[in-house]
Write a protein that holds these residues in place. Structure first.
Motif, PDB file in Angstrom:
ATOM      1  N   MET A   1       0.840  -1.198   0.000  1.00 21.73           N
ATOM      2  CA  MET A   1       0.000   0.000   0.000  1.00 21.73           C
ATOM      3  C   MET A   1       0.878   1.253   0.000  1.00 21.73           C
ATOM      4  SD  MET A   1      -2.818   1.250   2.807  1.00 21.73           S
ATOM      5  CE  MET A   1      -3.873  -0.145   2.464  1.00 21.73           C
ATOM      6  N   SER A   2       0.475   2.229  -0.779  1.00 25.51           N
ATOM      7  CA  SER A   2       1.215   3.481  -0.830  1.00 25.51           C
ATOM      8  C   SER A   2       1.137   4.187   0.511  1.00 25.51           C
ATOM      9  CB  SER A   2       0.636   4.382  -1.930  1.00 25.51           C
ATOM     10  OG  SER A   2       1.221   5.658  -1.853  1.00 25.51           O
ATOM     11  N   ALA A   3       2.284   4.812   0.894  1.00 25.57           N
ATOM     12  CA  ALA A   3       2.285   5.594   2.126  1.00 25.57           C
ATOM     13  C   ALA A   3       1.547   6.909   1.944  1.00 25.57           C
ATOM     14  CB  ALA A   3       3.717   5.848   2.567  1.00 25.57           C
ATOM     15  N   LYS A   4       1.333   7.315   0.691  1.00 26.66           N
ATOM     16  CA  LYS A   4       0.640   8.569   0.426  1.00 26.66           C
ATOM     17  C   LYS A   4      -0.866   8.344   0.439  1.00 26.66           C
ATOM     18  CE  LYS A   4       2.752   9.163  -3.502  1.00 26.66           C
ATOM     19  NZ  LYS A   4       3.164   9.772  -4.797  1.00 26.66           N
ATOM     20  N   PRO A   5      -1.636   9.378   0.827  1.00 26.54           N
ATOM     21  CA  PRO A   5      -3.086   9.270   0.680  1.00 26.54           C
ATOM     22  C   PRO A   5      -3.469   9.289  -0.791  1.00 26.54           C
ATOM     23  CG  PRO A   5      -2.484  11.497   1.319  1.00 26.54           C
ATOM     24  CD  PRO A   5      -1.223  10.681   1.369  1.00 26.54           C
ATOM     25  N   THR A   6      -4.658   8.825  -1.084  1.00 25.74           N
ATOM     26  CA  THR A   6      -5.200   8.839  -2.440  1.00 25.74           C
ATOM     27  C   THR A   6      -6.434   9.724  -2.466  1.00 25.74           C
ATOM     28  OG1 THR A   6      -4.394   6.625  -2.975  1.00 25.74           O
ATOM     29  CG2 THR A   6      -6.241   7.447  -4.279  1.00 25.74           C
ATOM     30  N   LEU A   7      -6.496  10.652  -3.429  1.00 23.83           N
ATOM     31  CA  LEU A   7      -7.659  11.498  -3.608  1.00 23.83           C
ATOM     32  C   LEU A   7      -8.358  11.087  -4.888  1.00 23.83           C
ATOM     33  CD1 LEU A   7      -9.200  13.991  -2.465  1.00 23.83           C
ATOM     34  CD2 LEU A   7      -7.855  15.388  -4.056  1.00 23.83           C
ATOM     35  N   PHE A  32       0.165  13.236  -2.700  1.00 24.37           N
ATOM     36  CA  PHE A  32      -0.949  12.295  -2.729  1.00 24.37           C
ATOM     37  C   PHE A  32      -1.029  11.659  -4.112  1.00 24.37           C
ATOM     38  CE2 PHE A  32      -2.629  16.400  -4.007  1.00 24.37           C
ATOM     39  CZ  PHE A  32      -3.486  16.132  -5.064  1.00 24.37           C
ATOM     40  N   ASP A  33      -1.622  10.484  -4.153  1.00 25.00           N
ATOM     41  CA  ASP A  33      -1.938   9.840  -5.415  1.00 25.00           C
ATOM     42  C   ASP A  33      -3.323  10.286  -5.857  1.00 25.00           C
ATOM     43  OD1 ASP A  33       0.448   8.327  -5.590  1.00 25.00           O
ATOM     44  OD2 ASP A  33      -0.370   6.847  -4.197  1.00 25.00           O
ATOM     45  N   GLU A  34      -3.511  10.349  -7.154  1.00 26.65           N
ATOM     46  CA  GLU A  34      -4.781  10.821  -7.710  1.00 26.65           C
ATOM     47  C   GLU A  34      -5.430   9.720  -8.542  1.00 26.65           C
ATOM     48  OE1 GLU A  34      -5.718  13.624 -11.447  1.00 26.65           O
ATOM     49  OE2 GLU A  34      -4.655  14.670  -9.835  1.00 26.65           O
ATOM     50  N   VAL A  35      -6.717   9.531  -8.313  1.00 19.82           N
ATOM     51  CA  VAL A  35      -7.532   8.657  -9.152  1.00 19.82           C
ATOM     52  C   VAL A  35      -8.647   9.510  -9.728  1.00 19.82           C
ATOM     53  CG1 VAL A  35      -9.106   6.680  -9.213  1.00 19.82           C
ATOM     54  CG2 VAL A  35      -7.018   6.571  -7.829  1.00 19.82           C
ATOM     55  N   LYS A  36      -8.729   9.567 -11.054  1.00 18.55           N
ATOM     56  CA  LYS A  36      -9.766  10.388 -11.690  1.00 18.55           C
ATOM     57  C   LYS A  36     -10.786   9.476 -12.358  1.00 18.55           C
ATOM     58  CE  LYS A  36      -8.770  13.085 -15.244  1.00 18.55           C
ATOM     59  NZ  LYS A  36      -8.306  14.281 -15.999  1.00 18.55           N
ATOM     60  N   LEU A  37     -12.044   9.661 -11.980  1.00 12.57           N
ATOM     61  CA  LEU A  37     -13.141   8.906 -12.564  1.00 12.57           C
ATOM     62  C   LEU A  37     -13.986   9.852 -13.416  1.00 12.57           C
ATOM     63  CD1 LEU A  37     -14.317   6.806  -9.475  1.00 12.57           C
ATOM     64  CD2 LEU A  37     -12.592   6.221 -11.191  1.00 12.57           C
ATOM     65  N   ARG A  56     -20.091   9.389  -4.536  1.00 14.89           N
ATOM     66  CA  ARG A  56     -19.746  10.684  -5.126  1.00 14.89           C
ATOM     67  C   ARG A  56     -18.259  10.960  -4.944  1.00 14.89           C
ATOM     68  NH1 ARG A  56     -24.597  14.720  -2.958  1.00 14.89           N
ATOM     69  NH2 ARG A  56     -26.343  13.576  -3.895  1.00 14.89           N
ATOM     70  N   VAL A  57     -17.760  11.860  -5.763  1.00 11.70           N
ATOM     71  CA  VAL A  57     -16.408  12.378  -5.570  1.00 11.70           C
ATOM     72  C   VAL A  57     -16.512  13.794  -4.990  1.00 11.70           C
ATOM     73  CG1 VAL A  57     -15.296  11.023  -7.364  1.00 11.70           C
ATOM     74  CG2 VAL A  57     -16.403  13.173  -8.007  1.00 11.70           C
ATOM     75  N   PRO A  58     -15.465  14.224  -4.286  1.00 11.12           N
ATOM     76  CA  PRO A  58     -14.199  13.544  -4.029  1.00 11.12           C
ATOM     77  C   PRO A  58     -14.282  12.653  -2.800  1.00 11.12           C
ATOM     78  CG  PRO A  58     -14.124  15.729  -3.094  1.00 11.12           C
ATOM     79  CD  PRO A  58     -15.465  15.622  -3.775  1.00 11.12           C
ATOM     80  N   VAL A  59     -13.273  11.803  -2.680  1.00  7.64           N
ATOM     81  CA  VAL A  59     -13.098  11.005  -1.472  1.00  7.64           C
ATOM     82  C   VAL A  59     -11.607  10.828  -1.252  1.00  7.64           C
ATOM     83  CG1 VAL A  59     -13.330   8.837  -2.750  1.00  7.64           C
ATOM     84  CG2 VAL A  59     -13.686   8.850  -0.283  1.00  7.64           C
ATOM     85  N   LEU A  60     -11.183  10.912  -0.008  1.00  2.69           N
ATOM     86  CA  LEU A  60      -9.783  10.749   0.362  1.00  2.69           C
ATOM     87  C   LEU A  60      -9.616   9.415   1.080  1.00  2.69           C
ATOM     88  CD1 LEU A  60      -6.967  12.305   0.548  1.00  2.69           C
ATOM     89  CD2 LEU A  60      -7.613  12.714   2.938  1.00  2.69           C
ATOM     90  N   ILE A  61      -8.643   8.622   0.623  1.00  2.41           N
ATOM     91  CA  ILE A  61      -8.296   7.370   1.274  1.00  2.41           C
ATOM     92  C   ILE A  61      -6.917   7.546   1.892  1.00  2.41           C
ATOM     93  CG2 ILE A  61      -8.058   4.882   1.004  1.00  2.41           C
ATOM     94  CD1 ILE A  61     -10.802   5.947   0.147  1.00  2.41           C
ATOM     95  N   ASP A  62      -6.838   7.400   3.199  1.00  2.00           N
ATOM     96  CA  ASP A  62      -5.568   7.563   3.908  1.00  2.00           C
ATOM     97  C   ASP A  62      -5.414   6.385   4.861  1.00  2.00           C
ATOM     98  OD1 ASP A  62      -3.189   8.687   4.875  1.00  2.00           O
ATOM     99  OD2 ASP A  62      -4.254   9.750   6.476  1.00  2.00           O
ATOM    100  N   GLY A  63      -4.724   5.344   4.394  1.00  2.00           N
ATOM    101  CA  GLY A  63      -4.661   4.122   5.182  1.00  2.00           C
ATOM    102  C   GLY A  63      -6.048   3.537   5.332  1.00  2.00           C
ATOM    103  N   ASP A  64      -6.487   3.332   6.569  1.00  2.00           N
ATOM    104  CA  ASP A  64      -7.835   2.801   6.783  1.00  2.00           C
ATOM    105  C   ASP A  64      -8.874   3.903   6.941  1.00  2.00           C
ATOM    106  OD1 ASP A  64      -7.110   3.758   9.252  1.00  2.00           O
ATOM    107  OD2 ASP A  64      -7.460   1.892  10.340  1.00  2.00           O
TER     108      ASP A  64
END
Length: 220
Positions: A1-7, A32-37, A56-64
């Motif tokens: 898992m990436s140590a960076k959060p994902t937006l 942060f890592d970016e995921v674009k939908l 809906r977007v946006p959502v931030l994933i930071d570990g759990d």
């Protein structure tokens, strides 16, 4: 898992809610890592539930941690990445910044409906109804009042860049896209926002996206 959060975000041309936390994180140098939908597509509906229970977007994933909603993400970032620097340090300014950010978050429905964010739009100013004009007048008053109080501290609403600026950046883009008439203080503030390298980066990437007319009226 990436140590960076994902937006997880939507299209950069249209997704005003995605812009807000993205801009905050970029402006403060949070990696942060970016995921674009792509909005309103089969891909979006197939994948969004993997990230957001709200769909809906946006959502931030930071570990759990899984945080959705633009303002909630900004608050999370302020707590865990920015050490409180996302809001003004002074108590009165901090309270006011939170108030106008909440007002942006929950209000201005006419503006959202009739002037949806489309950063690449070019064209004449559309007819503006009374409700939309009232929203514009209120936003202009918010900007003028903040700038009058804090102009000596810097070019943003509370001097230095804060969550309040991230919340109002999509509105500044609307005023440009729809050529809304503004006074000098509001124009100067908009110019300061568009001079931010992170916003310039977002705009440049928005210009590379395929345009779809149906999105122009879907994303407040």
């Amino acid at each position: 898992m990436s140590a960076k959060p994902t937006l997880v975000i939507g299209n950069k041309n249209y997704s005003s809610w995605s812009l807000r936390p993205w801009l905050l994180l970029r402006q403060f140098g949070v990696a942060f890592d970016e995921v674009k939908l792509p909005l309103d597509t089969p891909e979006f509906y197939a994948r969004i539930k993997d990230y957001s229970p709200a769909g809906r977007v946006p959502v931030l994933i930071d570990g759990d941690a899984q945080v959705w909603d633009s303002l909630a993400i900004c608050e999370y970032a302020n707590d865990y990445f920015l050490e409180g620097r996302g809001w003004p340090a002074e108590r009165t300014a901090r309270g006011r910044a939170r108030a106008i950010s909440a007002e942006m978050h929950s209000g201005f429905s006419a503006l959202r409906t009739h002037l949806p964010m489309n950063m690449c739009r070019q064209g004449p100013t559309p007819a503006i109804g009374a409700d939309t004009a009232a929203d514009i007048a209120r936003i202009r008053a918010i900007w003028r009042e903040a700038r009058e109080r804090h102009a000596a501290r810097g070019p943003f609403l509370f001097g230095t860049f804060s969550i309040a600026d991230a919340m109002y950046a999509p509105v500044a883009s609307r005023f440009v896209s729809y050529t809304v008439e503004l006074g000098a203080p509001e124009r100067d503030y908009g110019d300061a926002l568009f001079a931010v390298p992170a916003l310039q980066e977002w705009l440049a990437e928005a210009r590379t996206e395929p345009l779809a007319a149906e999105h122009e009226k879907t994303t407040p």
